[in-house]
Write a protein that holds these residues in place. Structure first.
Motif, PDB file in Angstrom:
ATOM      1  N   ASN A 415       0.823  -1.221   0.000  1.00 18.21           N
ATOM      2  CA  ASN A 415       0.000   0.000   0.000  1.00 18.21           C
ATOM      3  C   ASN A 415       0.851   1.263   0.000  1.00 18.21           C
ATOM      4  OD1 ASN A 415      -2.451  -1.391   0.069  1.00 18.21           O
ATOM      5  ND2 ASN A 415      -2.475  -1.497   2.299  1.00 18.21           N
ATOM      6  N   GLU A 416       2.008   1.203   0.655  1.00 15.67           N
ATOM      7  CA  GLU A 416       2.894   2.371   0.769  1.00 15.67           C
ATOM      8  C   GLU A 416       3.718   2.604  -0.495  1.00 15.67           C
ATOM      9  OE1 GLU A 416       5.436   1.703   4.067  1.00 15.67           O
ATOM     10  OE2 GLU A 416       3.829   1.375   5.516  1.00 15.67           O
ATOM     11  N   CYS A 417       4.008   1.539  -1.230  1.00 23.38           N
ATOM     12  CA  CYS A 417       5.057   1.612  -2.255  1.00 23.38           C
ATOM     13  C   CYS A 417       4.566   1.598  -3.703  1.00 23.38           C
ATOM     14  CB  CYS A 417       6.044   0.462  -2.061  1.00 23.38           C
ATOM     15  SG  CYS A 417       6.866   0.447  -0.442  1.00 23.38           S
ATOM     16  N   PHE A 418       3.330   1.153  -3.964  1.00 24.88           N
ATOM     17  CA  PHE A 418       2.900   0.958  -5.355  1.00 24.88           C
ATOM     18  C   PHE A 418       1.608   1.717  -5.662  1.00 24.88           C
ATOM     19  CE2 PHE A 418       5.715  -2.561  -4.462  1.00 24.88           C
ATOM     20  CZ  PHE A 418       6.478  -2.639  -5.619  1.00 24.88           C
ATOM     21  N   ASP A 419       1.402   1.906  -6.972  1.00 20.53           N
ATOM     22  CA  ASP A 419       0.189   2.570  -7.437  1.00 20.53           C
ATOM     23  C   ASP A 419      -0.872   1.560  -7.885  1.00 20.53           C
ATOM     24  OD1 ASP A 419       1.218   5.398  -7.369  1.00 20.53           O
ATOM     25  OD2 ASP A 419       2.686   4.496  -8.712  1.00 20.53           O
ATOM     26  N   LEU A 420      -0.417   0.378  -8.278  1.00 21.42           N
ATOM     27  CA  LEU A 420      -1.324  -0.681  -8.723  1.00 21.42           C
ATOM     28  C   LEU A 420      -0.692  -2.025  -8.394  1.00 21.42           C
ATOM     29  CD1 LEU A 420      -3.792  -1.761 -10.426  1.00 21.42           C
ATOM     30  CD2 LEU A 420      -2.262  -1.644 -12.423  1.00 21.42           C
ATOM     31  N   VAL A 421      -1.504  -2.971  -7.932  1.00 23.21           N
ATOM     32  CA  VAL A 421      -0.993  -4.314  -7.656  1.00 23.21           C
ATOM     33  C   VAL A 421      -1.868  -5.337  -8.373  1.00 23.21           C
ATOM     34  CG1 VAL A 421      -2.278  -4.488  -5.468  1.00 23.21           C
ATOM     35  CG2 VAL A 421      -0.345  -6.001  -5.884  1.00 23.21           C
ATOM     36  N   ILE A 422      -1.230  -6.314  -8.976  1.00 20.46           N
ATOM     37  CA  ILE A 422      -1.921  -7.426  -9.632  1.00 20.46           C
ATOM     38  C   ILE A 422      -1.591  -8.704  -8.856  1.00 20.46           C
ATOM     39  CG2 ILE A 422      -2.174  -8.771 -11.754  1.00 20.46           C
ATOM     40  CD1 ILE A 422      -1.177  -6.235 -13.261  1.00 20.46           C
ATOM     41  N   ASN A 428      -3.481 -16.518  -1.938  1.00 21.70           N
ATOM     42  CA  ASN A 428      -3.544 -15.478  -0.893  1.00 21.70           C
ATOM     43  C   ASN A 428      -4.559 -14.378  -1.202  1.00 21.70           C
ATOM     44  OD1 ASN A 428      -1.420 -16.523   0.830  1.00 21.70           O
ATOM     45  ND2 ASN A 428       0.035 -15.857  -0.730  1.00 21.70           N
ATOM     46  N   GLN A 429      -5.425 -14.589  -2.173  1.00 24.16           N
ATOM     47  CA  GLN A 429      -6.293 -13.505  -2.641  1.00 24.16           C
ATOM     48  C   GLN A 429      -7.218 -12.963  -1.560  1.00 24.16           C
ATOM     49  OE1 GLN A 429      -8.333 -14.150  -6.339  1.00 24.16           O
ATOM     50  NE2 GLN A 429      -6.434 -14.200  -7.532  1.00 24.16           N
ATOM     51  N   LEU A 443      -6.250 -11.924 -10.461  1.00 29.36           N
ATOM     52  CA  LEU A 443      -6.351 -12.814 -11.619  1.00 29.36           C
ATOM     53  C   LEU A 443      -7.074 -14.109 -11.262  1.00 29.36           C
ATOM     54  CD1 LEU A 443      -2.784 -12.551 -13.222  1.00 29.36           C
ATOM     55  CD2 LEU A 443      -4.781 -11.111 -13.619  1.00 29.36           C
ATOM     56  N   LYS A 444      -7.916 -14.554 -12.175  1.00 28.05           N
ATOM     57  CA  LYS A 444      -8.500 -15.890 -12.030  1.00 28.05           C
ATOM     58  C   LYS A 444      -7.533 -16.937 -12.577  1.00 28.05           C
ATOM     59  CE  LYS A 444     -13.308 -14.341 -12.285  1.00 28.05           C
ATOM     60  NZ  LYS A 444     -14.586 -14.416 -13.048  1.00 28.05           N
ATOM     61  N   GLU A 445      -6.849 -16.575 -13.668  1.00 28.99           N
ATOM     62  CA  GLU A 445      -5.857 -17.447 -14.289  1.00 28.99           C
ATOM     63  C   GLU A 445      -4.624 -16.624 -14.651  1.00 28.99           C
ATOM     64  OE1 GLU A 445      -6.213 -20.617 -14.459  1.00 28.99           O
ATOM     65  OE2 GLU A 445      -8.359 -20.815 -14.031  1.00 28.99           O
ATOM     66  N   LYS A 446      -3.446 -17.226 -14.548  1.00 30.88           N
ATOM     67  CA  LYS A 446      -2.207 -16.507 -14.873  1.00 30.88           C
ATOM     68  C   LYS A 446      -2.163 -16.104 -16.338  1.00 30.88           C
ATOM     69  CE  LYS A 446       1.691 -17.992 -13.098  1.00 30.88           C
ATOM     70  NZ  LYS A 446       2.780 -18.894 -12.671  1.00 30.88           N
ATOM     71  N   SER A 466       7.225  -9.953  -8.544  1.00 34.62           N
ATOM     72  CA  SER A 466       7.715 -10.313  -7.218  1.00 34.62           C
ATOM     73  C   SER A 466       7.168 -11.680  -6.784  1.00 34.62           C
ATOM     74  CB  SER A 466       7.295  -9.237  -6.203  1.00 34.62           C
ATOM     75  OG  SER A 466       7.639  -9.596  -4.897  1.00 34.62           O
ATOM     76  N   ASN A 467       8.071 -12.650  -6.663  1.00 29.57           N
ATOM     77  CA  ASN A 467       7.705 -14.029  -6.346  1.00 29.57           C
ATOM     78  C   ASN A 467       6.856 -14.599  -7.474  1.00 29.57           C
ATOM     79  OD1 ASN A 467       7.747 -16.419  -4.916  1.00 29.57           O
ATOM     80  ND2 ASN A 467       6.373 -15.773  -3.301  1.00 29.57           N
ATOM     81  N   ASP A 468       6.671 -15.892  -7.440  1.00 33.34           N
ATOM     82  CA  ASP A 468       5.829 -16.542  -8.431  1.00 33.34           C
ATOM     83  C   ASP A 468       5.222 -17.770  -7.782  1.00 33.34           C
ATOM     84  OD1 ASP A 468       4.615 -17.041 -10.860  1.00 33.34           O
ATOM     85  OD2 ASP A 468       6.279 -18.230 -11.619  1.00 33.34           O
ATOM     86  N   ALA A 469       4.074 -18.155  -8.235  1.00 30.62           N
ATOM     87  CA  ALA A 469       3.422 -19.351  -7.721  1.00 30.62           C
ATOM     88  C   ALA A 469       2.994 -20.213  -8.894  1.00 30.62           C
ATOM     89  CB  ALA A 469       2.200 -18.978  -6.874  1.00 30.62           C
ATOM     90  N   PRO A 470       3.384 -21.481  -8.924  1.00 37.02           N
ATOM     91  CA  PRO A 470       2.934 -22.348 -10.000  1.00 37.02           C
ATOM     92  C   PRO A 470       1.419 -22.511  -9.950  1.00 37.02           C
ATOM     93  CG  PRO A 470       4.003 -23.625  -8.268  1.00 37.02           C
ATOM     94  CD  PRO A 470       4.236 -22.186  -7.943  1.00 37.02           C
ATOM     95  N   SER A 471       0.843 -22.948 -11.059  1.00 35.92           N
ATOM     96  CA  SER A 471      -0.613 -22.998 -11.181  1.00 35.92           C
ATOM     97  C   SER A 471      -1.260 -24.003 -10.251  1.00 35.92           C
ATOM     98  CB  SER A 471      -1.018 -23.301 -12.616  1.00 35.92           C
ATOM     99  OG  SER A 471      -0.310 -24.423 -13.116  1.00 35.92           O
ATOM    100  N   TYR A 472      -0.469 -24.924  -9.648  1.00 34.44           N
ATOM    101  CA  TYR A 472      -1.089 -25.873  -8.724  1.00 34.44           C
ATOM    102  C   TYR A 472      -1.244 -25.291  -7.317  1.00 34.44           C
ATOM    103  CZ  TYR A 472       3.743 -27.012  -7.271  1.00 34.44           C
ATOM    104  OH  TYR A 472       5.053 -26.954  -6.827  1.00 34.44           O
ATOM    105  N   LEU A 473      -0.809 -24.044  -7.111  1.00 34.40           N
ATOM    106  CA  LEU A 473      -0.995 -23.407  -5.804  1.00 34.40           C
ATOM    107  C   LEU A 473      -2.214 -22.476  -5.827  1.00 34.40           C
ATOM    108  CD1 LEU A 473       2.655 -22.505  -4.768  1.00 34.40           C
ATOM    109  CD2 LEU A 473       1.270 -24.431  -4.020  1.00 34.40           C
TER     110      LEU A 473
END
Length: 473
Positions: A415-422, A428-429, A443-446, A466-473
């Protein structure tokens, strides 16, 4: 004719289940317990395990059509996921065992009961376990013998909650011009991965072997340490990574400190988070840092070495990397490199792929930090991006395998550092929906990401992956 249809039905059924099961096992390091208790997509179990078993039990002679359709479903499912099954020797052995047991139990089912076909997969898994047991013993003895026969080989073991791969690659660059050095490739850091690496790639011409060691359970580092018996170990920062498995940070700390159990240990460079004290054997490397200046151009830092202050400069981004570089500097100095040579080599170190790697500065400033998955590293990279003068966009799934509080803290920094987050993954949504106050896209799908970036970003924007999560997570 009926027997042929029945046999095809059982074969397709078992192979469909086997394909999904071995894919899941490969994602979770072939730990059956993890795909039972720590699986992140339980609905997939419903679609690809429980539903097929129900249909097979309910309609043993009439479900062939469904399983033909199931092959098509699996095909598109596999095409969609980003971490596809790798057909290693182990996976091939598993499918051979499935075929053998399917044929055997199909013959029994003709004379007794179709339920015998349900034993094909359990027996194949047991057979794979037996293959693993004897295979590990054989390949372990080969690797151990190879190490023992190379009397001149110095082994450096690196472990930490995070930063292992960066330290390994930084150290390799420092040493490679003065020694014949080999390092474990990419992110290979498991017991079996290291054994395979030694047997396939390490030879008697090398002076130094740098091995990265990862862990999910207590005893994992001890197992690797017993194999390698390193003369030097680097234990980096201990943090909350993989709390899902270790339960608490003390268990993590004990596991990482298993690296000190090497019978041949001559020197250890430790982060103060290990809670060890300095002595002749142990040096606490992060205590040697006096000052760090970090920007989007690189880092400058001072450290105390041999009771003297020395300044270093690097194009690597992130103030936390000063600590990683410091561990490497102390280790290189211990191995005999001069300070002048170390300073020259430090300037040659390039960012590790997917770790604060600048992909472009124009027309958009794009930074790939996809392999940085811990709170400290991610939060520091966010504050670094905050110094950028233009618009700042973040793409992240948050932190994986930690408690809820870690992601709440991270969201407040976002919240402090960015203007938009995806937010790029579902895992963790809900946490981010409750905590983020800046404009957010979930996102519903990557696969949606490319289109959204084209629509939502413009020239001169800073974009941080920043970081990545495979589709099985």
């Amino acid at each position: 004719m009926l027997n042929i249809i029945y046999y095809l039905n059982t074969l397709i059924f078992n192979f469909c289940i086997a394909f999904y099961l071995i894919s899941a096992l490969q994602w979770y390091s072939y730990k059956l317990k993890r795909i039972v208790f720590h699986y992140h997509k339980p609905l997939w179990h419903l679609y690809f395990l429980f539903l097929p078993y129900f249909l097979f039990l309910a309609f043993p002679l009439y479900s062939l059509f469904y399983f033909i359709v199931h092959i098509i479903i699996l095909y598109f499912w596999n095409k969609k996921i980003d971490k596809k099954l790798v057909f290693t020797q182990k996976v091939k052995i598993f499918f051979i065992l499935v075929f053998i047991f399917n044929a055997l139990f199909a013959l029994l089912s003709f004379h007794l009961s179709f339920l015998f076909n349900l034993l094909s997969l359990p027996c194949a898994l047991i057979g794979l376990k037996i293959y693993d047991f004897f295979g590990v013993k054989y390949f372990y003895s080969q690797a151990k013998k190879k190490i023992e026969n190379n009397k001149k080989l110095t082994i450096i073991l690196i472990t930490a909650s995070f930063g292992k791969t960066s330290i390994k690659n930084f150290l390799y660059t420092l040493l490679k011009d003065d020694f014949k050095v080999y390092k474990t490739p990419k992110s290979v850091n498991t017991f079996m991965g290291i054994i395979r690496d030694i047997n396939e790639n390490l030879n008697e011409t090398f002076d130094i072997y740098i091995a990265e060691a990862g862990a999910r359970n207590q005893g994992d580092i001890q197992e690797i340490t017993k194999l390698l018996e390193p003369q030097i170990c680097i234990i980096g920062e201990i943090g909350n990574a993989h709390l899902e498995y270790f339960k608490n940070i003390e268990n993590t700390r004990k596991t990482k400190l298993e690296a000190l159990n090497s019978k041949k240990l001559k020197k250890a460079f430790l982060h103060t988070s290990t809670q060890k004290s300095e002595n002749e054997l142990i040096s606490l490397y992060d205590q040697k840092i006096l000052k760090v200046d970090a920007s989007l151009e690189g880092i400058n830092f001072d450290l105390l070495l041999n009771n003297e202050k020395h300044s270093f400069k690097s194009i690597i981004l992130g103030s936390f990397n000063a600590q990683n570089l410091c561990a490497c500097i102390l280790c290189a100095n211990f191995l005999g490199l001069s300070l002048e040579k170390i300073k020259t080599q430090i300037l040659k170190i390039k960012p590790v792929k997917h770790r604060l790697e600048v992909l472009s500065k124009k027309p958009k400033f794009i930074i790939d930090d996809g392999f940085n998955g811990n709170f400290k590293g991610m939060s520091e990279s966010y504050r670094l991006c905050k110094t950028y003068k233009g618009r700042k966009i973040l793409i992240t799934p948050g932190i994986i395998e930690v408690d809820k509080e870690e992601n709440i803290k991270l969201a407040k920094i976002i919240n402090e550092c960015f203007d938009l987050v995806i937010i790029s993954a579902k895992i963790n949504q809900e946490i981010f929906k409750d905590t983020l106050t800046i404009p957010s896209i979930f996102l519903k799908e990557k696969s949606e990401l490319i289109g959204i970036l084209a629509k939502e970003t413009k020239d001169k924007d800073l974009i941080l992956f920043s970081n990545d999560a495979p589709s099985y997570l």
